[in-house]
Write a protein that holds these residues in place. Structure first.
Motif, PDB file in Angstrom:
ATOM      1  N   LEU A  88       0.655  -1.133  -0.055  1.00 31.76           N
ATOM      2  CA  LEU A  88       0.020  -0.080   0.029  1.00 31.76           C
ATOM      3  C   LEU A  88       0.742   1.084   0.025  1.00 31.76           C
ATOM      4  O   LEU A  88       0.642   2.318  -0.769  1.00 31.76           O
ATOM      5  N   TRP A  89       1.957   1.330   0.927  1.00 31.12           N
ATOM      6  CA  TRP A  89       2.838   2.463   0.839  1.00 31.12           C
ATOM      7  C   TRP A  89       3.505   2.701  -0.681  1.00 31.12           C
ATOM      8  O   TRP A  89       3.576   3.880  -0.803  1.00 31.12           O
ATOM      9  N   ILE A  90       4.072   1.558  -1.040  1.00 30.27           N
ATOM     10  CA  ILE A  90       4.518   1.688  -2.372  1.00 30.27           C
ATOM     11  C   ILE A  90       3.699   2.264  -3.423  1.00 30.27           C
ATOM     12  O   ILE A  90       4.019   3.047  -4.191  1.00 30.27           O
ATOM     13  N   VAL A  91       2.504   1.775  -3.441  1.00 30.04           N
ATOM     14  CA  VAL A  91       1.363   2.097  -4.572  1.00 30.04           C
ATOM     15  C   VAL A  91       1.266   3.513  -4.266  1.00 30.04           C
ATOM     16  O   VAL A  91       1.171   4.500  -5.286  1.00 30.04           O
ATOM     17  N   HIS A  92       0.820   4.115  -2.986  1.00 28.82           N
ATOM     18  CA  HIS A  92       0.590   5.499  -2.605  1.00 28.82           C
ATOM     19  C   HIS A  92       1.775   6.382  -3.161  1.00 28.82           C
ATOM     20  O   HIS A  92       1.728   7.184  -3.664  1.00 28.82           O
ATOM     21  N   LEU A  93       2.959   6.120  -2.716  1.00 28.85           N
ATOM     22  CA  LEU A  93       4.180   6.592  -3.257  1.00 28.85           C
ATOM     23  C   LEU A  93       4.503   7.015  -4.467  1.00 28.85           C
ATOM     24  O   LEU A  93       4.285   7.992  -5.216  1.00 28.85           O
ATOM     25  N   ALA A  94       4.000   5.769  -5.381  1.00 27.93           N
ATOM     26  CA  ALA A  94       4.526   5.860  -6.764  1.00 27.93           C
ATOM     27  C   ALA A  94       3.265   6.661  -7.315  1.00 27.93           C
ATOM     28  O   ALA A  94       3.577   7.346  -8.383  1.00 27.93           O
ATOM     29  N   VAL A  95       2.180   6.603  -6.899  1.00 29.25           N
ATOM     30  CA  VAL A  95       0.904   7.520  -7.454  1.00 29.25           C
ATOM     31  C   VAL A  95       1.308   8.984  -7.035  1.00 29.25           C
ATOM     32  O   VAL A  95       1.268   9.886  -7.931  1.00 29.25           O
ATOM     33  N   ILE A  96       1.743   9.294  -5.947  1.00 29.75           N
ATOM     34  CA  ILE A  96       2.078  10.783  -5.486  1.00 29.75           C
ATOM     35  C   ILE A  96       3.183  11.127  -6.423  1.00 29.75           C
ATOM     36  O   ILE A  96       3.263  12.400  -6.899  1.00 29.75           O
ATOM     37  N   PHE A 103       3.991  10.283  -9.442  1.00 24.94           N
ATOM     38  CA  PHE A 103       3.572  10.260 -10.882  1.00 24.94           C
ATOM     39  C   PHE A 103       2.793  11.582 -10.955  1.00 24.94           C
ATOM     40  O   PHE A 103       3.061  12.248 -11.810  1.00 24.94           O
ATOM     41  N   LEU A 104       1.991  11.898  -9.968  1.00 26.44           N
ATOM     42  CA  LEU A 104       1.273  13.160  -9.967  1.00 26.44           C
ATOM     43  C   LEU A 104       1.984  14.209 -10.088  1.00 26.44           C
ATOM     44  O   LEU A 104       1.789  15.571 -10.703  1.00 26.44           O
ATOM     45  N   VAL A 105       2.881  14.430  -9.122  1.00 26.61           N
ATOM     46  CA  VAL A 105       3.947  15.459  -9.069  1.00 26.61           C
ATOM     47  C   VAL A 105       4.479  15.712 -10.256  1.00 26.61           C
ATOM     48  O   VAL A 105       5.006  16.927 -10.747  1.00 26.61           O
ATOM     49  N   ARG A 106       5.056  14.316 -10.871  1.00 25.88           N
ATOM     50  CA  ARG A 106       5.958  14.667 -11.975  1.00 25.88           C
ATOM     51  C   ARG A 106       4.939  15.125 -13.257  1.00 25.88           C
ATOM     52  O   ARG A 106       5.619  15.873 -13.967  1.00 25.88           O
ATOM     53  N   PHE A 107       4.023  14.693 -13.063  1.00 26.37           N
ATOM     54  CA  PHE A 107       3.156  15.012 -14.274  1.00 26.37           C
ATOM     55  C   PHE A 107       2.301  16.553 -13.934  1.00 26.37           C
ATOM     56  O   PHE A 107       2.550  17.313 -15.187  1.00 26.37           O
ATOM     57  N   PHE A 108       2.072  16.939 -12.956  1.00 26.77           N
ATOM     58  CA  PHE A 108       1.573  18.356 -12.935  1.00 26.77           C
ATOM     59  C   PHE A 108       2.833  19.460 -12.534  1.00 26.77           C
ATOM     60  O   PHE A 108       2.373  20.577 -12.567  1.00 26.77           O
ATOM     61  N   TRP A 109       3.688  19.050 -11.920  1.00 26.94           N
ATOM     62  CA  TRP A 109       4.638  20.020 -11.566  1.00 26.94           C
ATOM     63  C   TRP A 109       6.013  19.339 -11.589  1.00 26.94           C
ATOM     64  O   TRP A 109       6.890  19.187 -10.601  1.00 26.94           O
ATOM     65  N   PRO A 110       6.429  19.403 -12.561  1.00 25.10           N
ATOM     66  CA  PRO A 110       7.922  19.041 -13.261  1.00 25.10           C
ATOM     67  C   PRO A 110       8.958  19.921 -12.635  1.00 25.10           C
ATOM     68  O   PRO A 110      10.114  19.318 -12.367  1.00 25.10           O
ATOM     69  N   SER A 111       8.942  21.002 -12.457  1.00 17.64           N
ATOM     70  CA  SER A 111       9.843  21.868 -12.041  1.00 17.64           C
ATOM     71  C   SER A 111      10.035  21.447 -10.388  1.00 17.64           C
ATOM     72  O   SER A 111      11.448  21.487  -9.929  1.00 17.64           O
ATOM     73  N   ALA A 112       9.100  21.112  -9.727  1.00 19.37           N
ATOM     74  CA  ALA A 112       9.312  20.587  -8.505  1.00 19.37           C
ATOM     75  C   ALA A 112      10.217  19.158  -8.341  1.00 19.37           C
ATOM     76  O   ALA A 112      11.172  19.152  -7.533  1.00 19.37           O
TER      77      ALA A 112
END
Length: 146
Positions: free
Chosen positions: A61-69, A71-80
């Motif tokens: 569950l932790w691995i899936v949550h971290l992967a989703v987070i 992915f979302l940060v990389r997709f919506f906020w690549p500068s971060a």
């Protein structure tokens, strides 16, 4: 790091250290310490095999949550993501935290604490030990007059 990032680098090392400790403890401890203990107990017949599913659920569950987070940060906020990747102090702190928590498993006290937590958390999976759940007030008579 202090020369490269200034004194804020010390803040990022400590933040990374705490993140590394927390995440590694949630993912690695159940696998590195819990799984071998469960294998031994199931093999000897003291524990039911259903423990495997319960033991591995939290790290997955932790691995899936971290992967989703991530992915979302990389997709919506690549500068971060680029900033995090170039922040050596944060990365170093995360690595130190991960190594620190993994080395703590070598401590006899840490292993004893984990075994006590394991027995407390997964006692319903034991077969031969006191596997029944106890109700604290089950045999106590009422003190209120009827």
């Amino acid at each position: 790091m202090v020369n490269a990032q200034g004194w804020s680098g010390l803040l990022w090392v400590s933040v990374g250290f705490v993140i590394g400790l927390f995440v590694t403890a949630r993912i690695a401890f159940p696998i590195f310490l819990g799984l071998p203990r469960a294998l031994r107990l199931v093999g000897s017949g003291e524990m039911r095999p259903a423990i495997y599913r319960r033991l591995l659920f939290t790290p997955v569950l932790w691995i899936v949550h971290l992967a989703v987070i991530l992915f979302l940060v990389r997709f919506f906020w690549p500068s971060a993501v680029a900033w995090f990747e170039t922040n050596g102090a944060l990365s170093g702190g995360v690595e130190l935290g991960a190594v620190g928590i993994l080395l703590s498993a070598l401590s006899q006290k840490s292993r004893a604490d984990f075994q006590a937590d394991f027995d407390q958390s997964y006692r319903r999976f034991y077969v031969h030990r006191d596997a029944r759940r106890r109700r604290p007030n089950r045999h106590r008579s009422s003190t209120v007059p009827a």
